[in-house]
Design an enzyme around this catalytic site. Structure first.
Site, PDB file in Angstrom:
ATOM      1  N   GLY A  11       0.828  -1.216   0.000  1.00 59.71           N
ATOM      2  CA  GLY A  11       0.000   0.000   0.000  1.00 59.71           C
ATOM      3  C   GLY A  11       0.852   1.251   0.000  1.00 59.71           C
ATOM      4  O   GLY A  11       0.595   2.188   0.757  1.00 59.71           O
ATOM      5  N   TYR A 154     -11.727  -2.163  12.922  1.00 62.88           N
ATOM      6  CA  TYR A 154     -10.350  -1.660  12.760  1.00 62.88           C
ATOM      7  C   TYR A 154      -9.510  -1.973  14.007  1.00 62.88           C
ATOM      8  O   TYR A 154      -8.373  -2.434  13.908  1.00 62.88           O
ATOM      9  CB  TYR A 154     -10.434  -0.161  12.505  1.00 62.88           C
ATOM     10  CG  TYR A 154      -9.126   0.528  12.179  1.00 62.88           C
ATOM     11  CD1 TYR A 154      -8.573   0.449  10.892  1.00 62.88           C
ATOM     12  CD2 TYR A 154      -8.458   1.283  13.137  1.00 62.88           C
ATOM     13  CE1 TYR A 154      -7.388   1.103  10.593  1.00 62.88           C
ATOM     14  CE2 TYR A 154      -7.271   1.939  12.842  1.00 62.88           C
ATOM     15  CZ  TYR A 154      -6.743   1.852  11.562  1.00 62.88           C
ATOM     16  OH  TYR A 154      -5.566   2.507  11.271  1.00 62.88           O
ATOM     17  N   ALA A 156      -9.994  -4.326  16.201  1.00 59.71           N
ATOM     18  CA  ALA A 156      -9.755  -5.778  16.285  1.00 59.71           C
ATOM     19  C   ALA A 156      -8.605  -6.184  15.376  1.00 59.71           C
ATOM     20  O   ALA A 156      -7.717  -6.960  15.769  1.00 59.71           O
ATOM     21  CB  ALA A 156     -11.025  -6.538  15.904  1.00 59.71           C
ATOM     22  N   LYS A 158      -6.166  -4.237  14.218  1.00 58.96           N
ATOM     23  CA  LYS A 158      -4.894  -3.641  14.637  1.00 58.96           C
ATOM     24  C   LYS A 158      -4.372  -4.292  15.928  1.00 58.96           C
ATOM     25  O   LYS A 158      -3.159  -4.401  16.117  1.00 58.96           O
ATOM     26  CB  LYS A 158      -5.053  -2.127  14.802  1.00 58.96           C
ATOM     27  CG  LYS A 158      -5.324  -1.400  13.483  1.00 58.96           C
ATOM     28  CD  LYS A 158      -4.204  -1.602  12.481  1.00 58.96           C
ATOM     29  CE  LYS A 158      -4.385  -0.800  11.206  1.00 58.96           C
ATOM     30  NZ  LYS A 158      -3.294  -1.028  10.238  1.00 58.96           N
ATOM     31  N   ILE A 187      -2.305  10.601  12.109  1.00 63.56           N
ATOM     32  CA  ILE A 187      -1.315  11.050  11.132  1.00 63.56           C
ATOM     33  C   ILE A 187      -2.063  11.686   9.954  1.00 63.56           C
ATOM     34  O   ILE A 187      -3.110  11.165   9.530  1.00 63.56           O
ATOM     35  CB  ILE A 187      -0.481   9.833  10.620  1.00 63.56           C
ATOM     36  CG1 ILE A 187       0.061   8.981  11.792  1.00 63.56           C
ATOM     37  CG2 ILE A 187       0.620  10.278   9.668  1.00 63.56           C
ATOM     38  CD1 ILE A 187       1.051   9.638  12.705  1.00 63.56           C
TER      39      ILE A 187
HETATM   40  P1  NAD Z   1      -4.076   5.627   3.135  1.00 58.69           P
HETATM   41  O1  NAD Z   1      -5.502   5.319   2.918  1.00 58.69           O
HETATM   42  O2  NAD Z   1      -3.541   6.939   2.653  1.00 58.69           O
HETATM   43  O3  NAD Z   1      -3.130   4.486   2.548  1.00 58.69           O
HETATM   44  C1  NAD Z   1      -3.451   3.135   2.622  1.00 58.69           C
HETATM   45  C2  NAD Z   1      -2.851   2.458   1.401  1.00 58.69           C
HETATM   46  O4  NAD Z   1      -3.158   1.060   1.466  1.00 58.69           O
HETATM   47  C3  NAD Z   1      -3.449   2.997   0.095  1.00 58.69           C
HETATM   48  O5  NAD Z   1      -2.410   3.213  -0.826  1.00 58.69           O
HETATM   49  C4  NAD Z   1      -4.350   1.848  -0.358  1.00 58.69           C
HETATM   50  O6  NAD Z   1      -4.505   1.778  -1.757  1.00 58.69           O
HETATM   51  C5  NAD Z   1      -3.582   0.657   0.167  1.00 58.69           C
HETATM   52  N1  NAD Z   1      -4.416  -0.553   0.250  1.00 58.69           N
HETATM   53  C6  NAD Z   1      -5.665  -0.656   0.783  1.00 58.69           C
HETATM   54  N2  NAD Z   1      -6.120  -1.908   0.638  1.00 58.69           N
HETATM   55  C7  NAD Z   1      -5.128  -2.608   0.021  1.00 58.69           C
HETATM   56  C8  NAD Z   1      -5.004  -3.959  -0.393  1.00 58.69           C
HETATM   57  N3  NAD Z   1      -5.988  -4.838  -0.210  1.00 58.69           N
HETATM   58  N4  NAD Z   1      -3.845  -4.346  -0.997  1.00 58.69           N
HETATM   59  C9  NAD Z   1      -2.831  -3.472  -1.193  1.00 58.69           C
HETATM   60  N5  NAD Z   1      -2.910  -2.177  -0.841  1.00 58.69           N
HETATM   61  C10 NAD Z   1      -4.049  -1.761  -0.231  1.00 58.69           C
HETATM   62  O7  NAD Z   1      -3.855   5.503   4.700  1.00 58.69           O
HETATM   63  P2  NAD Z   1      -2.595   5.764   5.646  1.00 58.69           P
HETATM   64  O8  NAD Z   1      -3.053   6.686   6.685  1.00 58.69           O
HETATM   65  O9  NAD Z   1      -1.366   6.054   4.861  1.00 58.69           O
HETATM   66  O10 NAD Z   1      -2.489   4.308   6.321  1.00 58.69           O
HETATM   67  C11 NAD Z   1      -1.396   3.439   6.191  1.00 58.69           C
HETATM   68  C12 NAD Z   1      -1.408   2.451   7.335  1.00 58.69           C
HETATM   69  O11 NAD Z   1      -1.253   3.158   8.572  1.00 58.69           O
HETATM   70  C13 NAD Z   1      -2.733   1.685   7.471  1.00 58.69           C
HETATM   71  O12 NAD Z   1      -2.469   0.352   7.855  1.00 58.69           O
HETATM   72  C14 NAD Z   1      -3.443   2.420   8.574  1.00 58.69           C
HETATM   73  O13 NAD Z   1      -4.372   1.616   9.231  1.00 58.69           O
HETATM   74  C15 NAD Z   1      -2.273   2.800   9.451  1.00 58.69           C
HETATM   75  N6  NAD Z   1      -2.551   3.909  10.374  1.00 58.69           N
HETATM   76  C16 NAD Z   1      -2.858   5.143   9.919  1.00 58.69           C
HETATM   77  C17 NAD Z   1      -3.111   6.160  10.826  1.00 58.69           C
HETATM   78  C18 NAD Z   1      -3.453   7.559  10.396  1.00 58.69           C
HETATM   79  O14 NAD Z   1      -3.768   8.385  11.271  1.00 58.69           O
HETATM   80  N7  NAD Z   1      -3.401   7.906   9.137  1.00 58.69           N
HETATM   81  C19 NAD Z   1      -3.045   5.910  12.193  1.00 58.69           C
HETATM   82  C20 NAD Z   1      -2.729   4.620  12.620  1.00 58.69           C
HETATM   83  C21 NAD Z   1      -2.468   3.633  11.698  1.00 58.69           C
END
Ligand code: NAD
Length: 246
Positions: A11, A154, A156, A158, A187
């Site tokens: 991703g 989510y 569960a 994480k 973030i």
């Molecule tokens: P985002 O939505 O910008 O990026 C997520 C990426 O994952 C996207 O590029 C999407 O296309 C890709 N993706 C989704 N399903 C997919 C699949 N089945 N196969 C391959 N790629 C897939 O979100 P982000 O904020 O950059 O999140 C990245 C990670 O960080 C995630 O796991 C999210 O849960 C985690 N996270 C984010 C935050 C936040 O505040 N943004 C906080 C805690 C954890």
């Protein structure tokens, strides 16, 4: 710091994954950019890395599919000859209260956010075991530690990542492979862009550092965990959350 290393970031077309991919490339690693549907985003990251003199290739694949995850991992070995670092970053949200949560809302989030981590780790570990070295970095969330109304699915997934990471760390430690989880707080990415200013203000009340994190804040920790400097750290969950959870 990472010259000669090969990393897969799932991703990685945008947000945190993109920042991690760029950071690891800046430190000398060759990067496989995995994306699910937006080839354009992935192309942009590949260009950004190559324009700075780094090495990157992109591969389509839905991490929730066991076979597609295998394709992604094999792609790294076919193109760069080895695999040293796996960053399980791909994730989605389908937020709603339990009362309204449909079975599909739960299954989809678990399939991508948790089973996706299993799928990629399973295939990558086969290669890392042969190499007798490797770094597995799983992107969890503070929500997996403290829960959140509207995010039972989510949370569960994480929390599941955390148990999975610790188990893998115990199983693979003797083979020179570390596994750690990063738990970001809030973030600034597309995932949190949907939140209203009012919700963001409310969230900041609980953040001692009084700002949302940047994807680079998370990438800096991922780079450290991927490096030799972190060779005695495994099975840990490290928060990048401005002090939100302590
Ligand atoms: P985002 O939505 O910008 O990026 C997520 C990426 O994952 C996207 O590029 C999407 O296309 C890709 N993706 C989704 N399903 C997919 C699949 N089945 N196969 C391959 N790629 C897939 O979100 P982000 O904020 O950059 O999140 C990245 C990670 O960080 C995630 O796991 C999210 O849960 C985690 N996270 C984010 C935050 C936040 O505040 N943004 C906080 C805690 C954890």
């Amino acid at each position: 710091m990472l010259t000669g290393k090969v990393a897969v970031v799932t991703g990685a077309g945008r947000g945190i994954g993109r920042a991690i991919a760029v950071k690891l490339a800046q430190l000398g690693a060759s990067i496989v950019i995995n994306y699910r549907s937006s080839a354009k985003e992935a192309e942009d990251v590949v260009s950004e890395i190559r324009n700075c003199g780094g090495k990157a290739e992109m591969v389509q694949g839905d991490v929730s599919s066991f076979d597609e995850a295998e394709k992604v991992i094999k792609f790294a070995v076919e193109n760069f000859g080895r695999l040293d670092i796996l960053v399980n970053n791909a994730g989605i949200t389908k937020d709603t209260l339990l009362l309204r949560m449909k079975e599909d809302d739960f299954s989809k989030v678990l399939d991508i956010n948790l089973k996706g981590v299993f799928n990629c780790t399973k295939h990558a570990s086969n290669i890392m075991l042969k190499q007798k070295s490797g770094r597995i970095i799983n992107i969890s969330s503070v929500i997996g530690l403290i829960g959140n109304a509207g995010q039972a699915n989510y949370a569960a997934a994480k929390a599941g990542i955390i148990g999975f990471t610790k188990s893998v760390a115990k199983e693979l430690g003797t083979r020179g492979i570390t596994a750690n989880a990063i738990a970001p707080g809030f973030i600034t990415t597309d995932m949190t862009e949907v939140l209203s200013d009012k919700v963001k203000e409310k969230l900041l009340e609980n953040v001692p550092l009084k700002r949302l994190g940047s994807p680079e804040d998370v990438a800096n920790l991922a780079a450290f965990l991927a490096s030799e400097n972190a060779s005695y750290i495994t099975g840990q969950v490290i928060n990048v959350d401005g002090g939100m959870v302590m």
